[in-house]
Write an enzyme that holds these catalytic residues in place. Structure first.
Site, PDB file in Angstrom:
ATOM      1  N   ASP A 173      -3.209  -2.240   7.348  1.00  0.00           N
ATOM      2  CA  ASP A 173      -2.869  -1.720   6.060  1.00  0.00           C
ATOM      3  C   ASP A 173      -4.145  -1.650   5.106  1.00  0.00           C
ATOM      4  O   ASP A 173      -4.308  -2.211   4.154  1.00  0.00           O
ATOM      5  CB  ASP A 173      -1.911  -2.688   5.547  1.00  0.00           C
ATOM      6  CG  ASP A 173      -1.212  -2.035   4.090  1.00  0.00           C
ATOM      7  OD1 ASP A 173      -1.329  -0.901   3.761  1.00  0.00           O
ATOM      8  OD2 ASP A 173      -0.853  -2.939   3.319  1.00  0.00           O
TER       9      ASP A 173
HETATM   10  C1  SPV Z   1       3.534  -3.504   1.294  1.00  0.00           C
HETATM   11  O1  SPV Z   1       4.522  -4.035   1.779  1.00  0.00           O
HETATM   12  O2  SPV Z   1       3.047  -2.748   1.846  1.00  0.00           O
HETATM   13  C2  SPV Z   1       2.955  -4.276   0.208  1.00  0.00           C
HETATM   14  C3  SPV Z   1       3.381  -5.420  -0.410  1.00  0.00           C
HETATM   15  O3  SPV Z   1       2.314  -3.270  -0.496  1.00  0.00           O
HETATM   16  S1  SPV Z   1       1.961  -6.193   0.184  1.00  0.00           S
HETATM   17  O4  SPV Z   1       2.033  -6.118   1.696  1.00  0.00           O
HETATM   18  O5  SPV Z   1       2.567  -7.933  -0.073  1.00  0.00           O
HETATM   19  O6  SPV Z   1       0.990  -6.265  -0.563  1.00  0.00           O
HETATM   20 MG    MG Z   2       1.394  -1.928   0.411  1.00  0.00          MG
END
Ligand code: SPV
Ligand code: MG
Length: 577
Positions: free
Chosen positions: A76
């Site tokens: 991510d």
């Molecule tokens: C996501 O779900 O991608 C978020 C929330 O941004 S977190 O992963 O907690 O940052």
């Molecule tokens: Mg996110």
């Protein structure tokens, strides 16, 4: 894709605002593809709320960058492009009707963000949340990762550019404050909130990866005062992944009106998939994983396949199902009466047998009728039907005759012996049946002595179920176990009357079995001396043996067969009265 939850962008977009305006605490669940979207959209439980039974559902869907990236096998870190994200977003939107909040990561620069806002708004998304970090961001939950915060001034500008681009008042842009994630003090988080609210943001998300909720509760308290000072009312959002002891009611009491469960469907699916994969490797078969696998049929139901099946069946019933009547064989028992004519041309009360059948078929709206001719073919005639020829009719295989009309079978068909007369309602009832293969079966056979010289097709039901005098039974429960003319009449439960219906699927199974048998086998087969003389019931028995479900529709009157002079007399009597 299920069509059950489809909606239009303009019908969906405003739903989130409406929920918030009605004072609802909006419960949001993550989805990362169509299937998880359907779950988030439709799953419900009944629960208790202050002594009252309530149905609990999720109110909205979170399209998460973490789970969208992970489901594509990526970290991510804003490496999954917006085009790829919008593909997932549209996939989920296509099968859901609840509002969607999109995780917009940093939103890129102000120009990029304008395009993002425009595209999401057009798609019917209700809100985008952007975080005040520098592109390309790193996920917030991992400790020890460098979190670079954006200059609040630059971020506020991006908000304003986005707000100016949106066309409807339904769409919301929410600012996500990452100060606590980056280890900055609470004051900085509040300062940023003040700036973003003044820039025209529609709500604030405060993020934290602390195991306890103290810091987000402190922020919420301060946010309340801030809103009062600024005379604003803007929703506060939280993502309780790490501080997961706190309840929705407690969060709501603290001032949070949007609560996002941000990654739980993907994480639980991952665990289940890994467990299944390991068990398959350990056991080297799939029996042991079945208890933790959803039945295929439930998946079919969820994604709309059963609806498709039902509609196909409805269409099949309304389209003109072809009827194939094998009338090629000679009828030795009626040789004298027929005098060279085929049996279908036998006259009963001034009308040929085939014309009686055509009349009954047209009363039930069957107009596509094909007659298979053989013996006495030059004397076979009827108006409004097609005639095809079985040159090998002398081999005496009725199956060979109907296979002459193979191309008529592809979308489903009815097979009707040429020497039976039936009442209209039998055909009408047969038309309504949902099962893929249905034989019409008379249940009075067990009460009659077999007639000499008359070869009948007997049936033994599955588990030797015997018809009872008074009972309600659905056709789905009526399964044929054995069929054939060599079955001992005393053990038979029913007689096949010579009328059968095959759906498109049933016809596919019928043709597939036939093609396989004639290709792979020679000599004796089922009850036949040779595969080249296979009977219709032999093939049905082969299908049963291969595991295809063959159902029967039970009758006990309302039909006549014409095998002898007595039968003709009986038919004459019936039709003259
Ligand atoms: C996501 O779900 O991608 C978020 C929330 O941004 S977190 O992963 O907690 O940052
Ligand atoms: Mg996110």
């Amino acid at each position: 894709m299920t069509l059950i939850n489809t909606t239009l962008p303009e019908q969906r977009r405003g739903k989130l605002k409406a929920l918030l305006e009605n004072g609802k605490t909006v419960r949001v669940l993550e989805a990362h593809n169509g299937l998880s979207g359907i779950i988030a959209n439709t799953v419900e439980v009944t629960g208790d709320s202050n002594g009252q039974t309530v149905v609990r559902q999720f109110d909205a869907i979170w399209e998460s960058s973490l789970t969208d990236s992970a489901s594509k096998g990526h970290p991510d870190i804003e490496v999954i492009t917006f085009d790829s994200r919008i593909h997932s977003i549209n996939e989920i939107l296509a099968v859901t009707d609840k509002p969607m909040i999109v995780d917009g990561d940093t939103g890129g620069d102000a120009n990029t963000f304008e395009y993002t806002v425009s595209k999401l708004e057009q798609a019917g998304v209700s809100a985008v949340i952007i975080e005040d970090k520098i592109f390309p961001k790193r996920n917030s939950l991992e400790s020890g990762v460098q979190q670079n915060l954006e200059d609040p001034e630059v971020f506020a500008q991006k908000i304003q550019r986005g707000k100016r681009i949106q066309k409807s008042s339904d769409f919301m842009i929410i600012a996500r404050i990452e100060s606590l994630i980056a280890g900055k003090p609470m004051e900085e988080a509040i300062k940023r909130a003040t700036k973003y609210l003044k820039a025209g943001i529609d709500g604030i998300m405060i993020h934290s990866k602390s195991k306890n909720p103290d810091e987000i509760l402190e922020f919420a308290e301060k946010y309340k005062h801030l809103l009062k000072t600024l005379k604003l009312n803007k929703p506060l959002v939280c993502v309780p992944t790490t501080y997961n002891l706190i309840t929705e009611d407690e969060l709501n009491a603290a001032g949070f009106s949007i609560i996002i469960y941000a990654n739980h469907l993907l994480r639980s699916a991952y665990q289940a998939m890994t467990k299944t994969a390991k068990t398959l490797l350990r056991k080297q078969r799939s029996l042991e994983v079945d208890p933790f696998c959803t039945p295929v049929r439930e998946i079919f139901k969820t994604v709309g396949f059963l609806d498709v099946k039902e509609k196909d069946q409805k269409d099949e019933k309304t389209t003109n199902t072809p009827v194939i009547i094998p009338a090629a064989g000679e009828a030795p028992s009626l040789k004298k009466i027929l005098n060279g004519k085929p049996k279908a041309m036998l006259e009963i009360c001034g009308k040929t047998l085939i014309n009686h059948q055509i009349q009954t078929l047209s009363n039930a709206n069957f107009a596509d009728i094909t007659l298979i001719a053989g013996y006495g073919k030059d004397k076979l005639y009827a108006e409004g039907i097609s005639i095809m020829e079985n040159p090998d009719y002398h081999k005496g295989s009725l199956l060979n005759s109907i296979m002459v009309a193979k191309e008529k079978m592809i979308n489903g068909f009815i097979m009707l012996y040429s020497d039976i007369l039936i009442e209209d309602q039998i055909l009408k009832k047969l038309k309504e049946c949902k099962e893929d293969i249905i034989l019409v079966a008379d249940n009075s056979t067990q009460y009659h002595e077999p007639e000499e010289g008359n070869v009948l097709d007997y049936i033994i039901t599955k588990n030797h179920y015997k018809p009872k005098r008074r009972e309600i039974r659905f056709i789905s429960e009526n399964i044929v176990g054995k069929i054939g003319s060599k079955i001992n009449p005393e053990t038979a439960t029913h007689e096949f009357i010579g009328l059968a219906r095959f759906s498109k699927t049933g016809a596919e199974q019928f043709l597939e079995t036939y093609n396989d048998v004639v290709k792979r086998f020679t000599g004796r087969f089922q009850e036949s001396e040779d595969v080249s003389r296979l009977s219709f019931t032999d093939l049905i028995q082969e299908m049963i043996d291969r595991g295809f479900a063959v159902h029967y529709m039970e009758i006990h009157k309302g039909w006549l067969e014409i095998h002898s002079a007595e039968h003709i007399a009986l038919a004459q009597k019936s039709f003259s009265t």
